[in-house]
Design a protein around this motif. Structure first.
Motif, PDB file in Angstrom:
ATOM      1  N   ARG A   3       0.818  -1.219   0.000  1.00 42.84           N
ATOM      2  CA  ARG A   3       0.000   0.000   0.000  1.00 42.84           C
ATOM      3  C   ARG A   3       0.851   1.268   0.000  1.00 42.84           C
ATOM      4  NH1 ARG A   3      -4.583  -1.333   4.521  1.00 42.84           N
ATOM      5  NH2 ARG A   3      -5.418  -3.165   3.512  1.00 42.84           N
ATOM      6  N   ASN A   4       1.947   1.251   0.751  1.00 42.10           N
ATOM      7  CA  ASN A   4       2.784   2.447   0.824  1.00 42.10           C
ATOM      8  C   ASN A   4       3.429   2.751  -0.525  1.00 42.10           C
ATOM      9  OD1 ASN A   4       2.172   2.657   3.533  1.00 42.10           O
ATOM     10  ND2 ASN A   4       3.951   1.481   4.165  1.00 42.10           N
ATOM     11  N   GLN A   5       3.868   1.712  -1.236  1.00 41.54           N
ATOM     12  CA  GLN A   5       4.443   1.923  -2.561  1.00 41.54           C
ATOM     13  C   GLN A   5       3.395   2.439  -3.539  1.00 41.54           C
ATOM     14  OE1 GLN A   5       6.032  -1.994  -3.165  1.00 41.54           O
ATOM     15  NE2 GLN A   5       8.131  -1.305  -2.783  1.00 41.54           N
ATOM     16  N   PHE A   7       0.772   4.170  -2.747  1.00 42.91           N
ATOM     17  CA  PHE A   7       0.516   5.548  -2.338  1.00 42.91           C
ATOM     18  C   PHE A   7       1.593   6.482  -2.894  1.00 42.91           C
ATOM     19  CE2 PHE A   7       1.388   8.929   0.772  1.00 42.91           C
ATOM     20  CZ  PHE A   7       0.178   9.585   0.767  1.00 42.91           C
ATOM     21  N   GLY A   8       2.858   6.095  -2.756  1.00 42.34           N
ATOM     22  CA  GLY A   8       3.960   6.919  -3.247  1.00 42.34           C
ATOM     23  C   GLY A   8       3.918   7.087  -4.752  1.00 42.34           C
ATOM     24  N   LEU A   9       3.653   6.000  -5.477  1.00 49.81           N
ATOM     25  CA  LEU A   9       3.589   6.099  -6.932  1.00 49.81           C
ATOM     26  C   LEU A   9       2.392   6.914  -7.401  1.00 49.81           C
ATOM     27  CD1 LEU A   9       4.716   2.530  -8.017  1.00 49.81           C
ATOM     28  CD2 LEU A   9       6.006   4.665  -8.103  1.00 49.81           C
ATOM     29  N   LEU A  10       1.280   6.793  -6.702  1.00 53.72           N
ATOM     30  CA  LEU A  10       0.103   7.585  -7.062  1.00 53.72           C
ATOM     31  C   LEU A  10       0.391   9.076  -6.923  1.00 53.72           C
ATOM     32  CD1 LEU A  10      -2.967   7.773  -7.730  1.00 53.72           C
ATOM     33  CD2 LEU A  10      -3.325   7.813  -5.267  1.00 53.72           C
ATOM     34  N   PHE A  11       0.998   9.464  -5.798  1.00 54.70           N
ATOM     35  CA  PHE A  11       1.296  10.871  -5.606  1.00 54.70           C
ATOM     36  C   PHE A  11       2.399  11.346  -6.550  1.00 54.70           C
ATOM     37  CE2 PHE A  11      -1.575  10.755  -2.235  1.00 54.70           C
ATOM     38  CZ  PHE A  11      -1.853  12.050  -1.870  1.00 54.70           C
ATOM     39  N   ILE A  43      11.313   8.766  -2.054  1.00 54.32           N
ATOM     40  CA  ILE A  43      10.806   8.198  -0.802  1.00 54.32           C
ATOM     41  C   ILE A  43      10.222   6.809  -1.038  1.00 54.32           C
ATOM     42  CG2 ILE A  43       9.075   8.487   1.012  1.00 54.32           C
ATOM     43  CD1 ILE A  43      11.500  10.269   1.300  1.00 54.32           C
ATOM     44  N   THR A  44       9.561   6.605  -2.173  1.00 51.92           N
ATOM     45  CA  THR A  44       8.985   5.294  -2.490  1.00 51.92           C
ATOM     46  C   THR A  44      10.086   4.247  -2.646  1.00 51.92           C
ATOM     47  OG1 THR A  44       7.122   6.349  -3.597  1.00 51.92           O
ATOM     48  CG2 THR A  44       7.519   4.039  -4.115  1.00 51.92           C
ATOM     49  N   ILE A  45      11.187   4.650  -3.210  1.00 51.33           N
ATOM     50  CA  ILE A  45      12.291   3.705  -3.423  1.00 51.33           C
ATOM     51  C   ILE A  45      13.066   3.465  -2.130  1.00 51.33           C
ATOM     52  CG2 ILE A  45      14.486   3.381  -4.633  1.00 51.33           C
ATOM     53  CD1 ILE A  45      13.189   4.916  -6.994  1.00 51.33           C
ATOM     54  N   LEU A  46      13.327   4.525  -1.369  1.00 52.76           N
ATOM     55  CA  LEU A  46      14.252   4.422  -0.242  1.00 52.76           C
ATOM     56  C   LEU A  46      13.610   4.166   1.118  1.00 52.76           C
ATOM     57  CD1 LEU A  46      16.768   7.251  -1.148  1.00 52.76           C
ATOM     58  CD2 LEU A  46      16.967   4.809  -1.565  1.00 52.76           C
ATOM     59  N   LEU A  51       6.605   6.853   4.083  1.00 56.69           N
ATOM     60  CA  LEU A  51       5.365   6.807   3.302  1.00 56.69           C
ATOM     61  C   LEU A  51       4.204   6.294   4.133  1.00 56.69           C
ATOM     62  CD1 LEU A  51       6.311   5.634  -0.269  1.00 56.69           C
ATOM     63  CD2 LEU A  51       5.405   7.825   0.443  1.00 56.69           C
ATOM     64  N   ARG A  52       4.463   5.377   5.067  1.00 59.61           N
ATOM     65  CA  ARG A  52       3.400   4.901   5.947  1.00 59.61           C
ATOM     66  C   ARG A  52       2.846   6.067   6.764  1.00 59.61           C
ATOM     67  NH1 ARG A  52       5.552   1.014   9.901  1.00 59.61           N
ATOM     68  NH2 ARG A  52       5.748  -0.339   8.103  1.00 59.61           N
ATOM     69  N   PHE A  53       3.757   6.901   7.279  1.00 59.52           N
ATOM     70  CA  PHE A  53       3.326   8.075   8.048  1.00 59.52           C
ATOM     71  C   PHE A  53       2.530   9.032   7.168  1.00 59.52           C
ATOM     72  CE2 PHE A  53       4.221  12.501   9.223  1.00 59.52           C
ATOM     73  CZ  PHE A  53       3.569  12.537  10.439  1.00 59.52           C
TER      74      PHE A  53
END
Length: 123
Positions: A3-5, A7-11, A43-46, A51-53
């Motif tokens: 989910r966090n990935q 979320f990051g890719l969507l944004f 942030i999505t990669i590292l 991203l959870r926060f």
């Protein structure tokens, strides 16, 4: 992909699309949106914990806005759609729910003209 990935890719995609949109202001928002998009990809990669926060903050913001906007939208629907329909029906004398008390009636039971079939072969 968790989910966090997602979320990051969507944004990342949202801010990347916004960076291509031409703004006619003094500050170049294209560079700012592109920088935010790059930030989300990094942030999505590292760091998925960050991203959870951010995702939890985003969800809490959505819940908070839902508590504010839902009553406003429902109030608008009620006062702009339901209330005028009710007033028009009162003016023309319709009682769709048959709520008026009638002393002449012994019962308010509605008799059916059609015979209802058995419920054995429903499907």
């Amino acid at each position: 992909m968790n989910r966090n990935q997602k979320f990051g890719l969507l944004f990342f995609i949202i801010f990347l699309c916004l960076s291509f949109f031409p703004f006619q202001l003094t500050i170049s928002f294209s560079y700012i949106f592109f920088s935010i998009a790059i930030f989300f990809v990094i942030i999505t990669i590292l760091n998925l914990k960050l991203l959870r926060f951010l995702r939890n903050v985003w969800i809490k913001l959505g819940e908070y806005l839902g508590h504010i906007i839902s009553p406003i939208v429902m109030g608008i629907v009620f006062f702009l759609i339901i209330t005028p329909i009710g007033l028009v029906l009162k003016l023309i004398g319709k009682d769709l729910l048959r709520l008026k008390f009638d002393k002449k009636n012994n019962s308010y039971w509605i008799k059916r003209d059609k015979d209802i079939n058995s419920m054995k072969k429903q499907y």
